[in-house]
Design an enzyme around this catalytic site. Structure first.
Site, short mmCIF file in Angstrom:
data_model
loop_
_atom_site.label_atom_id
_atom_site.label_comp_id
_atom_site.label_asym_id
_atom_site.label_seq_id
_atom_site.Cartn_x
_atom_site.Cartn_y
_atom_site.Cartn_z
N GLY A 1 15.94 30.66 -31.67
CA GLY A 1 15.78 30.48 -30.48
C GLY A 1 15.21 29.00 -30.00
O GLY A 1 14.74 29.05 -28.59
N GLY A 2 14.98 28.31 -30.62
CA GLY A 2 14.00 27.02 -30.51
C GLY A 2 14.80 26.12 -29.42
O GLY A 2 13.98 25.64 -28.51
N ASP B 1 24.28 24.54 -32.12
CA ASP B 1 23.66 23.95 -33.77
C ASP B 1 24.12 25.08 -34.70
O ASP B 1 23.31 25.31 -35.64
CB ASP B 1 22.07 24.28 -33.45
N LYS C 1 26.99 19.18 -39.50
CA LYS C 1 26.65 19.17 -40.76
C LYS C 1 27.61 18.49 -41.81
O LYS C 1 28.82 18.98 -41.71
CB LYS C 1 26.65 20.76 -41.47
N ASP D 1 24.74 34.06 -30.14
CA ASP D 1 24.25 34.11 -31.55
C ASP D 1 24.52 35.72 -31.79
O ASP D 1 23.99 36.63 -31.18
CB ASP D 1 22.98 33.71 -31.84
N ASP E 1 30.65 35.35 -31.00
CA ASP E 1 30.96 34.40 -31.68
C ASP E 1 31.06 33.14 -31.03
O ASP E 1 31.70 33.02 -30.05
CB ASP E 1 32.57 34.76 -32.31
N SER F 1 13.81 23.29 -35.71
CA SER F 1 15.08 22.64 -35.55
C SER F 1 15.02 22.12 -34.25
O SER F 1 15.70 21.48 -33.61
CB SER F 1 16.14 23.69 -35.68
#
Ligand SMILES: C[S@@+](CC[C@H](N)C(=O)[O-])C[C@H]1O[C@@H](n2cnc3c(N)ncnc32)[C@H](O)[C@@H]1O
Length: 381
Positions: free
Chosen positions: A248-249, A301, A330, A265, A285, A213
Site C-alpha cells: 500500500g505504499g 507496480d 520489470k 490487489d 485482477d 517501493s
C-alpha cells in the site's frame, strides 16, 4: 573487462586535448552500475542521429560511460552539441550528462585542488555551483567524506580564480572522484543536467509509509514533473487507481496528497493504509479491473511481463479511463534496452491508432533495480 560492442582502446586516464578554445573532449554520463551497456547503446544511437561520429568507452560495473568524438573531429564542438541537443530526460539509463576532460590521476593528498583548478582555469568557463561526487559504485562509497570535505575547498579555489559566478553562469562545475588520487573535471550545462549529486534526487519521505517501493513513486513524480506541475496535477479530491497496490505504499503516498485512491490487489493492504481513510481496497485482477468512472491518475507496480503492462497502460489512456500514468516495467535479464524501446513503440502505436496525442518518457530511477519507470499522459492535440 570491456563491455561487448564497446571499444576501449584508450585507457581512461590518457590525456587527449581538443583543438582550439574549449578543452572538453568527451561527454561523461552516470548510470546505475551494471547498465553501462544499455546507456552506451542509447548514447551511440543519439550521437548517430545527430550525425556525430564517435565511440563509447565503458567498463561493466563502473556506473559511468564516456562518449568520445571520432579522432580528427572538432571534439569540443561535438561534445557541446551533444550536451545541448540530447536531452538528459530522454536518455532512459542516464542520471547525469556532463562535458568532461580526461581523468586527472596522481593527485597528491596535500594539494588535490592545484592541478584540478588548472583544468578549470584552462577551460575558463564561469560556473554557477559545484558538485563533488563519485559514480554510484559500492566500492567508491568511502570517498563520500572526501567529496564533502573537498567541495568547500574547491569552491573557494574557483572563487579566487574568478570562475565562481552564482546566478551569472550557464554551467556548473563537477568533480567526479574515482579514487583518492584521481578525479575527472567536468561541466554540466545547467539547462540539461541533474542538479543532484550523482544525478540522484534527494527525497523527503515520511517515515511511516507502508513500503520501500513508495520511494520509487516519489522519485518518479520528482523526476517527471516540476514542482508546479506536481502541485497542479496531484490535488486534493482527485482520483487515482493503483494496480498491484499491496502492501500500500504508492496508494498511501497519493492519499497523503489528498487523492482518493482505489487500490487493486488480490493481496492484503496494510491496515494503517486503510485507516488513513482515502484508500479503498478492491480485491481484483489488475489486468481485468475497470474504473466505474474516469480517474485522474493510474499508477501500476505489478510484477509482470513489460509488454503486458505496456499494453495495459495504453488501453487505459486510449479508453479515457485515466489522464496520466506512472508505471513500472520489470526488465528481462537480456536485451534490456531493446525491451524498453519495444514497449515505447507498442504504447505509441496503440495510442496513435486510437488518435490519442500523448507524451511518454522512461527513466531508470535510483530506486529502480532491474526496472525502469514510465510516465505517460494525454496532451492537448
Ligand atoms: C511490488 S508489489 C507493489 C508494491 C506497492 N507499489 C507498494 O508500494 O506497496 C507488486 C504487487 O502487485 C500485485 N500483483 C501482481 N500481479 C497482479 C495482478 N494481476 N492483479 C493485481 N495485483 C497484482 C502483487 O500482489 C503485489 O502485491
Amino acid at each position: 573487462m570491456p563491455l561487448a560492442g564497446i571499444s576501449d582502446t584508450q585507457p581512461l586516464g590518457e590525456p587527449r586535448r581538443a583543438q582550439g578554445g574549449s578543452p572538453m573532449d568527451r561527454v561523461l554520463l552516470l548510470c546505475r552500475a551494471g547498465f553501462e551497456g544499455e546507456l552506451a547503446a542509447e548514447v551511440q544511437a543519439r550521437a548517430a542521429a545527430l550525425d556525430l561520429p564517435g565511440f563509447c568507452r565503458a567498463r561493466a560495473g563502473e556506473a559511468r560511460v564516456e562518449w568520445c568524438p571520432a579522432p580528427g573531429a572538432d571534439a569540443a564542438a561535438a561534445v557541446a552539441r551533444f550536451a545541448r541537443e540530447v536531452p538528459l530526460g530522454e536518455l532512459v539509463f542516464a542520471r547525469q550528462l556532463l562535458c568532461a576532460l580526461p581523468v586527472r590521476g596522481g593527485l597528491s593528498p596535500e594539494d588535490r585542488a592545484g592541478p584540478l583548478l588548472e583544468d578549470f582555469q584552462r577551460a575558463g568557463l564561469p560556473v554557477d555551483g559545484l558538485l563533488v561526487e563519485t559514480p554510484d559504485v559500492d566500492g567508491l562509497k568511502p570517498l563520500a567524506a572526501l567529496c564533502r570535505k573537498f567541495a568547500p575547498i574547491f569552491e573557494r579555489a574557483l572563487g579566487r580564480a574568478g570562475l565562481w559566478r552564482p546566478g551569472q553562469a550557464e554551467h556548473r562545475a563537477h568533480l567526479v572522484f574515482l579514487s583518492t588520487v584521481a578525479a575527472q573535471p567536468a561541466w554540466a550545462w545547467l539547462a540539461n543536467s541533474s542538479p543532484w549529486p550523482g544525478g540522484i534526487p534527494r527525497l523527503r519521505m515520511p517515515r511511516d509509509i507502508a513500503s520501500r517501493s513508495a520511494r520509487k513513486l516519489e522519485e518518479a513524480l520528482v523526476t517527471f514533473l516540476g514542482p508546479e506541475e506536481r502541485a497542479a496535477r496531484l490535488r486534493e479530491g482527485m482520483r487515482a487507481v493503483d494496480l498491484g497496490a499491496a502492501p500500500g505504499g504508492w496508494s498511501q503516498l497519493l492519499a497523503r496528497r489528498g487523492l482518493l485512491v482505489t487500490a487493486v490487489d488480490n493481496g492484503p493492504l496494510e491496515a494503517a493504509v486503510l485507516a488513513e481513510g482515502l484508500v479503498e481496497h478492491r480485491r481484483a485482477d489488475g489486468f481485468r479491473f475497470q474504473p466505474e468512472e474516469p480517474v485522474d491518475w493510474l499508477v501500476c507496480d505489478m510484477v509482470e511481463q513489460p509488454g503486458r503492462v505496456a499494453h495495459l497502460v495504453a488501453r487505459w489512456l486510449a479508453a479515457g479511463w485515466c489522464r496520466e500514468c506512472v508505471f513500472n516495467l520489470k526488465l528481462p535479464m537480456k536485451r534490456r534496452q531493446a525491451e524498453v524501446e519495444r514497449c515505447r513503440a507498442l504504447i505509441a502505436a496503440a495510442l496513435d491508432a486510437a488518435g490519442v496525442p500523448h507524451a511518454l518518457a522512461f527513466k531508470q530511477l535510483y530506486h529502480d533495480r532491474e526496472e525502469v519507470t514510465g510516465y505517460l499522459r494525454r496532451v492537448a492535440p
